[in-house]
Design a protein around this motif. Structure first.
Motif, PDB file in Angstrom:
ATOM      1  N   TYR A 163       5.636 -12.084 -33.927  1.00  0.00           N
ATOM      2  CA  TYR A 163       4.806 -12.399 -32.764  1.00  0.00           C
ATOM      3  C   TYR A 163       5.647 -13.180 -31.754  1.00  0.00           C
ATOM      4  CZ  TYR A 163       1.394 -12.089 -36.622  1.00  0.00           C
ATOM      5  OH  TYR A 163       0.672 -11.713 -37.728  1.00  0.00           O
ATOM      6  N   PHE A 169      -0.504 -15.884 -26.622  1.00  0.00           N
ATOM      7  CA  PHE A 169       0.053 -14.707 -27.287  1.00  0.00           C
ATOM      8  C   PHE A 169       0.590 -13.717 -26.257  1.00  0.00           C
ATOM      9  CE2 PHE A 169       0.595 -11.442 -30.316  1.00  0.00           C
ATOM     10  CZ  PHE A 169       0.054 -10.275 -29.803  1.00  0.00           C
ATOM     11  N   PHE A 218       7.929 -19.124 -28.226  1.00  0.00           N
ATOM     12  CA  PHE A 218       7.958 -19.167 -29.675  1.00  0.00           C
ATOM     13  C   PHE A 218       7.927 -17.757 -30.243  1.00  0.00           C
ATOM     14  CE2 PHE A 218       7.580 -23.508 -30.815  1.00  0.00           C
ATOM     15  CZ  PHE A 218       6.803 -24.134 -29.854  1.00  0.00           C
ATOM     16  N   TYR A 268       5.007 -15.858 -28.485  1.00  0.00           N
ATOM     17  CA  TYR A 268       4.066 -16.696 -27.763  1.00  0.00           C
ATOM     18  C   TYR A 268       4.794 -17.438 -26.643  1.00  0.00           C
ATOM     19  CZ  TYR A 268       0.380 -16.254 -31.285  1.00  0.00           C
ATOM     20  OH  TYR A 268      -0.610 -15.787 -32.109  1.00  0.00           O
ATOM     21  N   SER A 325       2.235  -3.793 -32.286  1.00  0.00           N
ATOM     22  CA  SER A 325       0.914  -3.771 -32.893  1.00  0.00           C
ATOM     23  C   SER A 325      -0.162  -4.346 -31.999  1.00  0.00           C
ATOM     24  CB  SER A 325       0.922  -4.536 -34.222  1.00  0.00           C
ATOM     25  OG  SER A 325       1.404  -5.853 -34.035  1.00  0.00           O
ATOM     26  N   ASP A 326       0.200  -5.224 -31.097  1.00  0.00           N
ATOM     27  CA  ASP A 326      -0.800  -5.831 -30.232  1.00  0.00           C
ATOM     28  C   ASP A 326      -0.109  -6.393 -28.993  1.00  0.00           C
ATOM     29  OD1 ASP A 326      -3.717  -7.885 -31.102  1.00  0.00           O
ATOM     30  OD2 ASP A 326      -3.272  -6.643 -29.353  1.00  0.00           O
ATOM     31  N   LYS A 327      -0.873  -6.500 -27.943  1.00  0.00           N
ATOM     32  CA  LYS A 327      -0.311  -6.976 -26.694  1.00  0.00           C
ATOM     33  C   LYS A 327      -1.282  -7.955 -26.061  1.00  0.00           C
ATOM     34  CE  LYS A 327       2.321  -4.727 -23.014  1.00  0.00           C
ATOM     35  NZ  LYS A 327       2.636  -3.440 -22.364  1.00  0.00           N
ATOM     36  N   LEU A 357       1.026 -17.738 -40.115  1.00  0.00           N
ATOM     37  CA  LEU A 357       2.095 -17.513 -39.162  1.00  0.00           C
ATOM     38  C   LEU A 357       3.038 -18.701 -39.203  1.00  0.00           C
ATOM     39  CD1 LEU A 357      -0.095 -15.489 -38.052  1.00  0.00           C
ATOM     40  CD2 LEU A 357       0.879 -15.954 -35.794  1.00  0.00           C
ATOM     41  N   PHE A 358       4.300 -18.409 -39.396  1.00  0.00           N
ATOM     42  CA  PHE A 358       5.318 -19.450 -39.375  1.00  0.00           C
ATOM     43  C   PHE A 358       6.102 -19.307 -38.080  1.00  0.00           C
ATOM     44  CE2 PHE A 358       4.835 -21.273 -43.518  1.00  0.00           C
ATOM     45  CZ  PHE A 358       4.236 -20.276 -44.255  1.00  0.00           C
ATOM     46  N   PHE A 359       6.203 -20.418 -37.381  1.00  0.00           N
ATOM     47  CA  PHE A 359       6.836 -20.403 -36.070  1.00  0.00           C
ATOM     48  C   PHE A 359       8.288 -20.871 -36.141  1.00  0.00           C
ATOM     49  CE2 PHE A 359       3.487 -19.557 -32.957  1.00  0.00           C
ATOM     50  CZ  PHE A 359       2.363 -19.637 -33.751  1.00  0.00           C
TER      51      PHE A 359
END
Lengths: 111, 115
Positions: free
Chosen positions: A33, A45, A90, A35, A55-57, A100-102
């Motif tokens: 992801y 996001f 991020f 961010y 997968s996503d926007k 979720l690990f940033f």
């Protein structure tokens, strides 16, 4: 334990320049992801990839693009930079969409 | 649409005081996950806890505890005997199964712990 690695840590660019941010997810994580966190704001996001496919926007400007490569690292490309793009970017990774690990983030300053 | 509200923008406490950070969420989904992240002055986002919507048991981890109440859509976070190192911005976040795992963050609560 291995964490999410982002590079560079800091980046200074001029208006209208291009920037590329890199992210190396935790090994065996299947989702990445991106961010964006503006000053004093919560992270927003931008985009995600599952097994190298988008997968996503979210609220990602058309000037930005991203991809995930065969080795699972991801890059966020930003062109025609504007002052308002100055932010902390991020990358995060997860396995199966759970925690979720940033990474530590890339601080982008556009002058 | 989902939404996370952290009404407390900034809290200041003296070391050793207990402090509770509030989080209220909205979602239409029946299956979702709630998170708390800590962002110290160095900037990284540190994962603290994840709770799924089916598990309303409160959780304690050292000086941290979380109170999840589905009836009031709240997921509050308490730090007991606060320390200066707890000074950070704390974000509550939500992900539901309809959003492909992307997090919706609250606006964060800045906690300042002084001596």
């Amino acid at each position: 334990a291995a964490g999410v690695i982002q590079s560079p840590r800091h980046l200074i660019k001029e208006k209208r320049e291009t920037a590329t941010l890199k992210c190396y997810p935790i090994p065996r994580h299947d989702t990445v992801y991106w961010y964006q966190q503006g000053p004093g704001q919560d992270p927003q996001f931008l985009i995600s990839f599952y097994e190298k496919m988008q997968s996503d926007k979210g609220s990602i400007p058309d000037r930005f693009s991203a991809q995930q490569f065969s080795d699972y690292h991801s890059e966020l490309n930003m062109s025609s930079l504007e002052l308002g793009d100055s932010a902390l970017y991020f990358c995060a990774s997860s396995l199966g969409g759970e925690k979720l690990f940033f990474g530590s983030g890339t601080q982008l300053s556009v002058l | 649409a989902q939404k996370v509200t952290q009404a407390q923008t900034e809290i200041s406490v003296v070391e050793k005081e207990d402090v509770t950070l509030d989080c209220v969420y909205e979602t239409r989904d029946t299956t979702y996950y709630l998170f708390w992240y800590k962002q110290p002055p160095s900037g990284e986002l540190v994962f603290l806890i994840r709770r799924n919507s089916f598990d309303e048991q409160n959780e304690i981890s050292g000086r941290y505890s979380w109170n999840f109440q589905k009836s009031t859509s709240s997921f509050n976070f308490t730090i007991t005997a606060s320390q200066v190192v707890d000074s950070a911005v704390y974000f509550c976040a939500l992900v539901d199964t309809g959003t492909a795992s992307k997090l919706t963050f609250g606006t964060g609560t800045r906690l300042q712990v002084t001596l």
